[in-house]
Enzyme design. Structure first.
Site, mmCIF file in Angstrom:
data_model
loop_
_atom_site.group_PDB
_atom_site.id
_atom_site.type_symbol
_atom_site.label_atom_id
_atom_site.label_comp_id
_atom_site.label_asym_id
_atom_site.label_seq_id
_atom_site.Cartn_x
_atom_site.Cartn_y
_atom_site.Cartn_z
ATOM 1 N N CYS A 156 -32.029 22.669 -34.182
ATOM 2 C CA CYS A 156 -33.053 23.144 -33.250
ATOM 3 C C CYS A 156 -33.026 24.672 -33.156
ATOM 4 C CB CYS A 156 -32.827 22.536 -31.879
ATOM 5 S SG CYS A 156 -33.915 23.246 -30.627
ATOM 6 N N CYS A 175 -34.861 26.738 -31.362
ATOM 7 C CA CYS A 175 -35.062 27.338 -30.042
ATOM 8 C C CYS A 175 -33.775 27.389 -29.227
ATOM 9 C CB CYS A 175 -36.137 26.589 -29.269
ATOM 10 S SG CYS A 175 -35.769 24.854 -28.983
#
Length: 136
Positions: free
Chosen positions: A46, A48
């Site tokens: 991920c 982010c």
């Protein structure tokens, strides 16, 4: 499952900093059960959140007080090891990335994804250093 070539640099970011990779539930159980403190990073692709979790965890180890050992499992890749680690993180729901600190096999500090996402690596490291100063 993510392709090995995709996760290789993300794995190496932690292993090059001294984290031991765990691939089986048995390795997870053995590591967390050891006397002392164990930092467990649930690594993730991920962008982010994981882009700050890894550097934050690494930076935190520059503290005078630090865990006896630092280990990692990779969400979406090492499914059985990740599930074993998440069982030890109960009552917190599954989250990736996530960072947990165990002392003598007991969970004493937890950073879930929502504690990581949107925060700079320095703030993540500061949070972990506070936990190390208290529990290590």
């Amino acid at each position: 499952m993510y392709p090995a070539e995709m996760v290789k640099p993300m794995r190496e970011e932690l292993t090059n900093a001294g984290f031991q990779e765990l691939f089986t539930p048995e390795q997870v159980e053995e590591s967390i059960a050891k006397q002392g403190t164990t930092l467990v990073v649930v690594n993730s692709v991920c962008g982010c959140a994981a882009r700050n979790a890894r550097p934050g965890a690494i930076m935190s180890l520059n503290n005078a007080k630090k865990p006896t050992q630092a280990v990692t499992v990779f969400a979406g890749v090492d499914k059985d090891a990740v599930n074993a680690a998440r069982e030890k993180m109960f009552p917190f729901p599954p989250s990736s990335p996530a960072i947990a600190l165990f002392k003598d096999g007991e969970l004493v500090h937890m950073l879930e994804r929502h504690h990581i996402e949107g925060r700079p690596a320095e703030l993540i490291a500061e949070n972990l250093v506070d936990a190390f100063n208290e529990f290590c």
